[in-house]
Design a protein around this motif. Structure first.
Motif, PDB file in Angstrom:
ATOM      1  N   GLU A   1      43.062  29.041  38.340  1.00  0.00           N
ATOM      2  CA  GLU A   1      44.405  29.513  38.021  1.00  0.00           C
ATOM      3  C   GLU A   1      44.309  30.373  36.768  1.00  0.00           C
ATOM      4  N   ILE A   2      44.845  31.566  36.879  1.00  0.00           N
ATOM      5  CA  ILE A   2      44.834  32.476  35.731  1.00  0.00           C
ATOM      6  C   ILE A   2      46.277  32.767  35.367  1.00  0.00           C
ATOM      7  N   SER A   3      46.632  32.590  34.088  1.00  0.00           N
ATOM      8  CA  SER A   3      47.984  33.003  33.711  1.00  0.00           C
ATOM      9  C   SER A   3      47.965  33.950  32.512  1.00  0.00           C
ATOM     10  N   ASP A   4      48.704  35.015  32.687  1.00  0.00           N
ATOM     11  CA  ASP A   4      48.908  36.030  31.643  1.00  0.00           C
ATOM     12  C   ASP A   4      47.615  36.549  31.040  1.00  0.00           C
ATOM     13  N   LEU A   5      46.728  36.961  31.886  1.00  0.00           N
ATOM     14  CA  LEU A   5      45.479  37.542  31.395  1.00  0.00           C
ATOM     15  C   LEU A   5      45.730  38.975  30.948  1.00  0.00           C
ATOM     16  N   ASN A   6      45.317  39.266  29.732  1.00  0.00           N
ATOM     17  CA  ASN A   6      45.458  40.619  29.185  1.00  0.00           C
ATOM     18  C   ASN A   6      44.141  41.098  28.615  1.00  0.00           C
ATOM     19  N   VAL A   7      43.798  42.337  28.906  1.00  0.00           N
ATOM     20  CA  VAL A   7      42.690  42.996  28.228  1.00  0.00           C
ATOM     21  C   VAL A   7      43.268  44.300  27.699  1.00  0.00           C
ATOM     22  N   PRO A   8      43.216  44.519  26.393  1.00  0.00           N
ATOM     23  CA  PRO A   8      43.838  45.721  25.826  1.00  0.00           C
ATOM     24  C   PRO A   8      43.508  46.977  26.640  1.00  0.00           C
ATOM     25  N   GLU A   9      44.543  47.702  27.036  1.00  0.00           N
ATOM     26  CA  GLU A   9      44.441  48.966  27.763  1.00  0.00           C
ATOM     27  C   GLU A   9      43.948  48.845  29.198  1.00  0.00           C
ATOM     28  N   LEU A  10      43.450  47.685  29.617  1.00  0.00           N
ATOM     29  CA  LEU A  10      42.848  47.603  30.948  1.00  0.00           C
ATOM     30  C   LEU A  10      43.597  46.664  31.890  1.00  0.00           C
ATOM     31  N   LEU A  11      44.028  45.519  31.385  1.00  0.00           N
ATOM     32  CA  LEU A  11      44.731  44.552  32.236  1.00  0.00           C
ATOM     33  C   LEU A  11      45.989  44.084  31.523  1.00  0.00           C
ATOM     34  N   HIS A  12      47.075  43.956  32.294  1.00  0.00           N
ATOM     35  CA  HIS A  12      48.330  43.548  31.681  1.00  0.00           C
ATOM     36  C   HIS A  12      48.951  42.404  32.472  1.00  0.00           C
ATOM     37  N   ASN A  13      49.127  41.263  31.824  1.00  0.00           N
ATOM     38  CA  ASN A  13      49.860  40.124  32.392  1.00  0.00           C
ATOM     39  C   ASN A  13      49.445  39.788  33.820  1.00  0.00           C
ATOM     40  N   VAL A  14      48.164  39.582  34.006  1.00  0.00           N
ATOM     41  CA  VAL A  14      47.691  39.252  35.340  1.00  0.00           C
ATOM     42  C   VAL A  14      47.703  37.727  35.515  1.00  0.00           C
ATOM     43  N   SER A  15      48.413  37.278  36.518  1.00  0.00           N
ATOM     44  CA  SER A  15      48.437  35.854  36.837  1.00  0.00           C
ATOM     45  C   SER A  15      48.122  35.688  38.313  1.00  0.00           C
ATOM     46  N   LEU A  16      47.250  34.759  38.635  1.00  0.00           N
ATOM     47  CA  LEU A  16      46.928  34.532  40.039  1.00  0.00           C
ATOM     48  C   LEU A  16      46.280  33.175  40.204  1.00  0.00           C
ATOM     49  N   SER A  17      46.173  32.758  41.440  1.00  0.00           N
ATOM     50  CA  SER A  17      45.452  31.515  41.696  1.00  0.00           C
ATOM     51  C   SER A  17      44.561  31.710  42.917  1.00  0.00           C
ATOM     52  N   LEU A  18      43.528  30.896  42.979  1.00  0.00           N
ATOM     53  CA  LEU A  18      42.564  30.978  44.078  1.00  0.00           C
ATOM     54  C   LEU A  18      42.347  29.570  44.610  1.00  0.00           C
ATOM     55  N   ASN A  19      42.363  29.442  45.931  1.00  0.00           N
ATOM     56  CA  ASN A  19      42.224  28.122  46.538  1.00  0.00           C
ATOM     57  C   ASN A  19      40.825  27.917  47.093  1.00  0.00           C
ATOM     58  N   LYS A  20      40.512  26.661  47.304  1.00  0.00           N
ATOM     59  CA  LYS A  20      39.219  26.317  47.863  1.00  0.00           C
ATOM     60  C   LYS A  20      39.101  26.881  49.279  1.00  0.00           C
ATOM     61  N   ARG A  21      37.920  27.407  49.614  1.00  0.00           N
ATOM     62  CA  ARG A  21      37.638  27.974  50.937  1.00  0.00           C
ATOM     63  C   ARG A  21      38.573  29.122  51.307  1.00  0.00           C
ATOM     64  N   GLU A  22      38.981  29.879  50.300  1.00  0.00           N
ATOM     65  CA  GLU A  22      39.843  31.024  50.563  1.00  0.00           C
ATOM     66  C   GLU A  22      39.081  32.301  50.212  1.00  0.00           C
ATOM     67  N   ILE A  23      39.320  33.372  50.963  1.00  0.00           N
ATOM     68  CA  ILE A  23      38.796  34.682  50.563  1.00  0.00           C
ATOM     69  C   ILE A  23      39.962  35.488  50.021  1.00  0.00           C
ATOM     70  N   LEU A  24      39.881  35.778  48.734  1.00  0.00           N
ATOM     71  CA  LEU A  24      40.930  36.550  48.086  1.00  0.00           C
ATOM     72  C   LEU A  24      40.430  37.980  47.914  1.00  0.00           C
ATOM     73  N   GLY A  25      41.166  38.914  48.458  1.00  0.00           N
ATOM     74  CA  GLY A  25      40.768  40.312  48.344  1.00  0.00           C
ATOM     75  C   GLY A  25      41.438  40.979  47.165  1.00  0.00           C
ATOM     76  N   ILE A  26      40.718  41.909  46.531  1.00  0.00           N
ATOM     77  CA  ILE A  26      41.294  42.676  45.434  1.00  0.00           C
ATOM     78  C   ILE A  26      41.229  44.140  45.828  1.00  0.00           C
ATOM     79  N   ALA A  27      42.393  44.780  45.933  1.00  0.00           N
ATOM     80  CA  ALA A  27      42.436  46.192  46.313  1.00  0.00           C
ATOM     81  C   ALA A  27      43.016  47.007  45.170  1.00  0.00           C
ATOM     82  N   GLY A  28      42.850  48.288  45.255  1.00  0.00           N
ATOM     83  CA  GLY A  28      43.395  49.169  44.234  1.00  0.00           C
ATOM     84  C   GLY A  28      42.501  50.380  44.101  1.00  0.00           C
TER      85      GLY A  28
END
Lengths: 320, 496
Positions: B259-286
């Motif tokens: 579980e990720i809440s409010d992840l920030n990296v200056p200039e690169l990531l802003h307020n990223v929150s997400l969760s990942l479950n067991k035996r799940e494939i989570l895709g990241i697009a963009g």
């Protein structure tokens, strides 16, 4: 069919080629010198070879991670000087051994810290420390030799024998066995190859790249210190610029041994067995040149040719 | 058909025993916009390299303007009127735009460079093509699309009659794409023949006259674009129905792993929150630079200076470096396997065992028999070819290297496997095998995060897809609602 295939791959290996050269040089040496095969010359020759051979182990480690250590000859000199100064202070042999090995380790660690934390080129850093160490020893000795009234126990380290074999030769063999185990059988050894092969991938595989780098340079200093101690304790004296038998130009001899042994200066490739054969071949060739009464300056010239030939050979092999 | 400008007559290219291209016969007419499509490893790059003078064909002839030609170098091809816009940017970053355009052919008087003429000509050239870039600017100051424009200008400056464009639209955003397409339209007005390689079928349907499909080095078909549609084209490219291509995750998705809440990296990531479950494939697009691969790098300890809360398996998780992340149960297959993952000159075995050497120790020393046994099993399981664990990994094909690299993380237990571009530069067959293997990992209780720029791959494999834009998550799509259109819509969403 399979044996032919095996023989072929064996022939393609640098080590086999080196072994062949070594046999050739050994066989032609008696033509130029009848005393080549005498046991006196033989044990003397092996002792001469043992110093650069020991230094070559440390050099191999630095070359394997894609670095180099140009300060090994100077570390040897500094260690020899320190040992003899301690002899003059009549320090016990055990203390001398511990102090000088610690000194070698420390000087190597300094190199490693500058390279790792200063993010500097190993070539420049070790060239710099070489000049600093050389300057310091010259300043302290005014360029003269120093001798002390060494105890028998001190002299026996480098001057003694086990049976008919000089101690330095035994120590060299033991160190090569340790080096072999270190590089081939330990995690640290694998990490050395990995860092030399691809530093980023090594980091991404969870390897502590900085620690590996620091350890390698510290070890290189330690191996140089062992060689320096053996030279000082053989004669009981510090010799400033002692030609072939001494530490001057030792970095070149060690680089030559490692490169002739098939290591790549860009890192990740090279074997301890190759470094050993490289040191052996270089030593035998020098011995031959001495028999031929060749001018010592010509020997330098030939060392250079050997290094270049080895580099050209390995480059042409890699291109295939 | 009207004037044929380029005729490929039985072109084959062999590397060792492997045919990268086999018996390709295509005629391309003057002024035509000809698209070439195919999966990675289908032979597109090899074909381009032959046309542009990087490779010579092993068999067959290239006829350009009615004459049989042998281009021995890209420069020779350019002088004859064939220019290529390679996928990798070729220019010299520290030099100016004008210097790059006329590199190697700078106007000279005697042996002195005519700087004024150089910049004047470059300015006129850019102006004519309606490209708004200052010729005095350094290349390194330009955006990727601007650099592409400069390369197009360079190609035009050779008076190219045939321009080959390899994935020119990759990594471009919407605005940059518009500029690219405008420039292409300008070139077409000038009757320049264009060979266009792209994964983006929509572009091809918008612009191309005809399309050639390659698969596994073979020429499948050349046809008028009017006579086909996207689905049929994809089917020709992969040689089978799409739904056979991707295995389906039949595992029961379990409880929350990360579980990720409010992840920030200056200039690169802003307020990223997400969760990942067991035996799940989570895709990241963009699109490139949207932040998806920054997220994965944070998770593997490769990014410093982030803030936010992360919980892994119920415990606080603070990534500091790869070593610690691996120990905490994160496995990572980086996007560029050659520079970031593999030890190219070392053996397949060493490449696979490097992260789990502790398992193979007896009395503190590595036991080679133990190590080899495990490596052999893995090579068997992943069908890495050749099955020689002592071969240097550089001697393997891209797909087999990738399988070995994934295998590295199968020798030990991990919680999350991060896959960046898992099938980049991998041929179709190996791709399918990789998908099958990825799917099998789930049954071992692993959770997967998959970053990919290939949308079909994400759509085919993932249970859930997060779309990034401007460093933040702009959309979340479940498997049954996800489509290329929806992903692109979110990916192009402007973020303030």
């Amino acid at each position: 069919m399979e044996t032919i295939q095996k023989a072929r791959t064996l022939l393609k290996q640098e080590e086999t080629l080196l072994l062949l050269f070594i046999v050739i040089v050994t066989l032609i040496s008696p033509i130029f010198s009848p005393e080549f095969f005498t046991s006196y010359n033989f044990s003397n020759l092996l002792r001469q070879i043992s110093y650069p051979a020991i230094v070559s182990i440390g050099m191999l480690l630095t070359v394997l991670i894609g670095g180099i250590d140009l300060s090994v000859g100077s570390v040897m000199q500094a260690v020899s000087l320190t040992a003899i100064m301690l002899v003059q202070l009549q320090a016990p042999t055990g203390v001398i051994v511990i102090v000088v090995l610690a000194l070698g380790l420390f000087l190597g660690l300094m190199n490693g810290m500058l390279i790792t934390f200063g993010k500097l080129q190993p070539f420049i850093v070790t060239l710099g420390t070489k000049v600093i160490i050389d300057g310091t020893t010259l300043f302290m000795t005014k360029g003269k030799g120093i001798s002390g009234d060494a105890s028998d126990s001190f002299l026996s380290i480098g001057g003694g024998y086990m049976g008919a074999i000089p101690n330095p030769v035994i120590i060299m063999l033991v160190l090569y066995i340790i080096g072999f185990i270190l590089l081939n059988k330990t995690i640290f050894g694998r990490q050395i190859y990995s860092v030399g092969s691809n530093r980023v991938a090594a980091y991404n595989s969870g390897i502590n790249v900085k620690k590996v780098q620091l350890s390698v340079y510290a070890l290189s200093g330690l191996f140089a210190a062992i060689a320096g101690l053996l030279i000082a304790s053989r004669t009981g004296a510090y010799q400033p610029m002692s030609g072939n038998s001494g530490a001057t130009g030792m970095e070149l001899s060690a680089i030559a041994a490692v490169v002739v042994g098939g290591a790549s200066l860009s890192g990740g490739k090279g074997t301890i067995w190759g470094a050993f054969l490289g040191a052996l071949l270089a030593g035998l060739l020098f011995n031959l040149l001495v028999f031929l009464n060749m001018n010592p300056y010509i020997q330098q010239f030939i060392l250079g040719i050997i290094i270049l030939a080895a580099v050209i050979f390995s480059a042409s092999k890699n291109r295939k | 058909m009207d004037n044929v400008i380029l005729k490929l007559d039985g072109i084959s290219k062999q590397f060792g025993n492997h045919y990268a291209l086999k018996d390709i016969n295509v005629n391309i007419s003057e002024g035509e916009f000809h698209a070439i499509v195919g999966e990675n490893g289908a032979g597109k790059s090899t074909l381009i390299k032959i046309l542009s003078g990087v490779h010579l064909p092993s068999e067959g002839n290239v006829h350009f303007k009615g004459q049989s030609v042998k281009f021995l170098s890209p420069y020779m091809a350019q002088k004859s009127g064939v220019s290529t816009l390679f996928q990798e940017i070729q220019e010299i970053p520290a030099l100016s735009v004008a210097e790059n355009i006329y590199l190697g052919r700078e106007p000279q008087k005697g042996s002195l460079l005519q700087w004024k003429t150089l910049y004047k000509e470059a300015g006129e050239l850019l102006n004519n093509l309606d490209i708004k870039i200052d010729p005095y600017k350094k290349m390194e100051e330009l955006s990727i699309s601007e650099r592409k424009m400069v390369e197009i200008a360079r190609a035009v400056s050779f008076n190219a009659e045939l321009l080959i464009m390899d994935e020119p639209s990759a990594n471009l955003n919407e605005d940059e794409l518009a500029v690219l397409f405008k420039t292409i339209a300008e070139l077409r007005k000038r009757k320049v023949t264009i060979i266009y390689i792209s994964h983006r079928l929509r572009e091809i349907f918008a612009m191309a006259d005809r399309v050639t499909v390659l698969r596994d080095g073979q020429h499948v078909k050349t046809m008028d674009i009017k006579d086909t549609d996207e689905a049929r084209l994809v089917q020709l490219m992969i040689g089978r129905e799409l739904n056979e291509y991707y295995p389906v995750n039949t595992e029961q998705i379990g409880a929350k792993v990360l579980e990720i809440s409010d992840l920030n990296v200056p200039e690169l990531l802003h307020n990223v929150s997400l969760s990942l479950n067991k035996r799940e494939i989570l895709g990241i697009a963009g699109l490139a630079g949207s932040g998806g691969n920054i997220l994965t790098k944070v998770l593997f300890g490769l990014v410093k200076g982030y803030s936010g809360k992360m919980v892994l398996d119920g415990k606080p998780f603070v990534p500091r470096n790869p070593r610690q992340c691996i120990a905490d149960g994160i496995a990572f297959v980086p996007e560029d396997r050659k520079t970031q993952g593999l030890f190219l000159n070392l053996s397949v075995r060493t490449n696979m065992s490097i992260t789990s050497l502790r398992k193979f120790r007896t009395f503190g020393l590595i036991s080679e028999p133990k190590e080899s046994r495990q490596a052999n099993e893995l090579v068997q399981q992943l069908s890495v070819r050749p099955k020689n664990i002592k071969a240097p990994i550089r001697s393997l094909s891209g797909g087999n290297q990738q399988k070995a690299l994934i295998g590295r993380w199968l020798l030990d237990k991990y919680k999350i496997l991060i896959l960046e571009e898992p099938t980049r530069g991998v041929d179709v067959g190996a791709k399918m095998e990789i998908y099958q293997e990825i799917n099998k990992l789930l049954s071992q209780g692993l959770s997967l995060i998959m970053v990919s720029s290939e949308l079909p791959e994400l759509l085919g494999m993932c249970d859930r897809i997060l779309v990034f834009s401007g460093g933040t998550i702009t959309g979340e799509l479940q498997r049954d609602e996800a489509s290329e259109e929806k992903i692109m819509e979110y990916a192009l969403q402007e973020v303030k």
